[in-house]
Design an enzyme around this catalytic site. Structure first.
Site, short mmCIF file in Angstrom:
data_model
loop_
_atom_site.label_atom_id
_atom_site.label_comp_id
_atom_site.label_asym_id
_atom_site.label_seq_id
_atom_site.Cartn_x
_atom_site.Cartn_y
_atom_site.Cartn_z
N HIS A 75 70.97 -17.45 53.22
CA HIS A 75 71.11 -16.37 54.19
C HIS A 75 71.59 -16.88 55.54
CE1 HIS A 75 69.17 -12.94 56.67
NE2 HIS A 75 70.39 -12.61 56.31
N ASN B 137 64.50 -11.51 59.52
CA ASN B 137 64.62 -10.06 59.47
C ASN B 137 63.26 -9.36 59.37
OD1 ASN B 137 67.37 -9.75 59.79
ND2 ASN B 137 67.80 -9.99 57.63
N GLU C 199 68.66 -19.54 56.09
CA GLU C 199 67.44 -19.43 55.30
C GLU C 199 67.78 -19.73 53.84
OE1 GLU C 199 64.68 -16.11 57.58
OE2 GLU C 199 66.30 -15.38 56.29
N SER D 238 70.24 -10.10 52.76
CA SER D 238 69.30 -10.17 53.87
C SER D 238 67.93 -9.63 53.50
CB SER D 238 69.85 -9.38 55.07
OG SER D 238 70.14 -8.05 54.70
#
Length: 282
Positions: free
Chosen positions: A140, A190, A152, A119
């Site tokens: 991801h 994130n 992602e 992440s």
């Protein structure tokens, strides 16, 4: 190259969800963890959830048997040797990941792509220690991975365009929505969400509002499906803190400095849903 058999390293929350998503799309999954009981527990949890879904009419009869039948749990690293593709979801620690990638590099056929579910860590740094840097890429997923559509896709500096396209195609094949993202701390989601979690912790620590009211404010004021503190409990306070530390260390920007309260919760072992206690009790 057809991708039919996929290795999943790590049977934690994310590994379980990813294995579930892959198996639901008809892929054969080798779910590896350091203890077989961890893999078996994840498979059992998937089976129980699907059994309930069948009972409620939310899943077709036989779904449980089909999906669970596509997953093989193991603690033997060599069971991964004949997979077509690897998804790595081990602990968010660079030294741990480097050790795993060195072993994978020696075990797998040279054409096998290794996708990391990190992440926040540098995919370029991971790729650099392998003999196949052009075949290392970020893939991801988001929690719960069997439900959330986004993936992602993040190339390292060394990743080939062919590798990126293979991961994009695989993501679409398993029913996900891939977005290509350049490598950078936190990527896209994130980079935005974890600082919001951190700010929620700061507001709670300052006593400006209760956890419930902070979450309610963001749900009804910003249209979030859940508030930042509920999200932290879902993701895990330890994961949230690890991402904040990466953002802070990589950028040096004080706006990413982790909240003292978030640090305290991790030190207390109050990690959220997975420990039955976080900002809320479960």
């Amino acid at each position: 190259m057809a991708i039919n058999k996929i290795g999943m390293l790590g049977a934690g929350t994310m590994g379980q969800g990813i294995a579930w998503a892959l198996a639901s799309a008809g892929k054969k999954v080798v779910l590896y963890d350091i203890k077989k009981e961890f893999a078996d527990r994840a498979i059992s949890s998937i089976g129980k959830s699907l059994a309930k879904a069948e009972e409620k009419g939310k899943a077709a009869p036989g779904t449980k048997d089909t999906v669970v039948g596509n997953i093989f749990g193991t603690d033997k690293f060599e069971d991964l040797k004949d997979v077509d593709f690897i998804v790595e979801g081990v602990f968010e620690n660079m030294d741990v990941k480097k050790d795993v990638y060195t072993k994978l590099d020696a075990l797998l056929a040279p054409e096998v792509i290794i996708a990391t579910n990190t992440s926040s860590l540098s995919i370029t740094e991971i790729a650099a220690i392998t003999k196949r840097p052009d075949k290392v890429v970020g893939m991801h997923f988001f929690n719960p991975a069997n439900v959330m559509k986004l993936v992602e896709v993040i190339p390292a500096l060394q990743t080939s365009e062919e590798t990126v396209q293979t991961v994009v195609d695989l993501s679409i094949e398993i029913g996900k929505k891939p977005v290509k993202v350049k490598e950078g701390p936190g990527f896209v989601v994130n980079r935005i969400l974890v600082p919001a979690i951190n700010e929620g912790c700061a507001i709670l620590y300052e006593g400006l509002a209760t956890a419930e009211d902070i979450d309610t404010a963001m749900k009804f004021g910003a249209g979030w499906p859940m508030g930042p503190l509920t999200l932290c409990d879902l993701v895990g306070a330890d994961i949230s803190l690890a991402v904040m530390n990466t953002l802070y260390n990589e950028t040096g920007d004080p706006k990413y400095r982790p909240s003292g309260l978030l640090k305290q919760y991790v030190r207390a072992g109050w990690l959220g849903m997975k420990t039955k206690k976080g900002f809320y009790n479960y």
